[in-house]
Write an enzyme that holds these catalytic residues in place. Structure first.
Site, short mmCIF file in Angstrom:
data_model
loop_
_atom_site.label_atom_id
_atom_site.label_comp_id
_atom_site.label_asym_id
_atom_site.label_seq_id
_atom_site.Cartn_x
_atom_site.Cartn_y
_atom_site.Cartn_z
N ASN A 45 0.84 -1.18 0.08
CA ASN A 45 0.11 -0.21 -0.05
C ASN A 45 0.99 1.16 0.12
O ASN A 45 1.86 1.37 0.70
CB ASN A 45 -0.92 -0.05 1.23
CG ASN A 45 -0.50 -0.10 2.48
OD1 ASN A 45 0.68 -0.54 2.70
ND2 ASN A 45 -1.37 0.21 3.59
N CYS A 56 -3.97 0.88 -2.49
CA CYS A 56 -4.01 -0.54 -1.99
C CYS A 56 -2.94 -1.51 -2.77
O CYS A 56 -2.41 -1.46 -3.65
CB CYS A 56 -5.17 -1.40 -1.86
SG CYS A 56 -6.57 -0.53 -0.86
N GLU A 58 -2.98 -4.54 -3.24
CA GLU A 58 -3.67 -5.76 -4.39
C GLU A 58 -3.73 -4.94 -5.57
O GLU A 58 -3.13 -5.30 -6.88
CB GLU A 58 -5.03 -6.06 -3.91
CG GLU A 58 -5.09 -6.79 -2.69
CD GLU A 58 -5.45 -6.15 -1.52
OE1 GLU A 58 -4.87 -4.82 -1.33
OE2 GLU A 58 -6.22 -6.29 -0.71
N CYS A 92 -10.71 -2.83 -4.26
CA CYS A 92 -9.86 -3.81 -4.79
C CYS A 92 -10.60 -5.09 -5.36
O CYS A 92 -10.17 -5.58 -6.40
CB CYS A 92 -8.94 -4.17 -3.81
SG CYS A 92 -7.54 -3.02 -3.55
N1 THU Z 1 -5.54 -1.65 2.32
C1 THU Z 1 -4.56 -2.39 1.60
O1 THU Z 1 -3.72 -2.10 0.79
N2 THU Z 1 -5.20 -3.62 1.19
C2 THU Z 1 -6.54 -4.25 1.70
O2 THU Z 1 -6.55 -5.46 1.49
C3 THU Z 1 -6.95 -3.39 3.10
C4 THU Z 1 -6.50 -2.13 3.19
C5 THU Z 1 -4.38 -0.45 2.83
C6 THU Z 1 -5.07 0.84 2.56
C7 THU Z 1 -4.86 1.62 3.59
O3 THU Z 1 -3.34 2.12 2.99
C8 THU Z 1 -4.50 0.95 4.72
O4 THU Z 1 -4.67 -0.62 4.40
C9 THU Z 1 -5.40 1.10 5.83
O5 THU Z 1 -6.86 0.94 5.27
#
Ligand code: THU
Length: 135
Positions: A45, A56, A58, A92
């Site tokens: 992220n 994110c 993913e 995502c």
């Molecule tokens: N986040 C992800 O990168 N993937 C996920 O599956 C859940 C959430 C990140 C977004 C943000 O930077 C942090 O986690 C908190 O929500």
């Protein structure tokens, strides 16, 4: 997928999590996507002072693969918290549905994970077919 393949994909996701840029949430996430031809691309992220601009893990991983011309995938692993399974957010899920990623592995560690199918992750997904029908 074989257990060893899953563990390897999770290991890559955990490695990518080390590079997360998450100064605002302090919730690092790593993801790794396995392509149909056996390659692995990773993402973490990447947050932003303008919160909605953050990315994110993913979407970062899948975007890296697409940038090399790959759009066919076997599975994606995501690792956030080590005490609860981190599952992909709604945006995502939509992004993964675009490329029909068949399996999503949400892992606390290499040997503690849950596996979800494309259909379980986003039932009744909106996709290209829906747009074509209106043309
Ligand atoms: N986040 C992800 O990168 N993937 C996920 O599956 C859940 C959430 C990140 C977004 C943000 O930077 C942090 O986690 C908190 O929500």
């Amino acid at each position: 997928m074989r257990t060893e393949e899953i563990s390897r994909l999770i290991a890559h996701a955990r490695e990518a999590r080390l590079h997360a840029y998450a100064p605002y949430s302090r919730f690092p996430v790593g993801a790794a996507v396995l392509t149909l031809d056996g390659r692995i691309f990773t993402g973490c992220n990447v947050e932003n002072a303008s919160y909605p601009a953050g990315l994110c893990a993913e979407r970062n991983a899948v975007g890296s693969a697409v940038a090399t011309g790959v759009t066919e995938f076997r599975a994606l692993a995501v690792c956030g918290s080590e005490s609860a399974y981190t599952t992909p957010c709604g945006m995502c899920r939509q992004f993964l549905a675009e490329f029909h990623v068949p399996l999503v592995i949400c892992a606390k560690s290499e040997d503690d994970y849950i596996v979800m199918t494309e259909e379980e992750l986003l039932p009744h997904a909106f996709g290209a077919g829906a747009i074509k029908e209106t043309e």
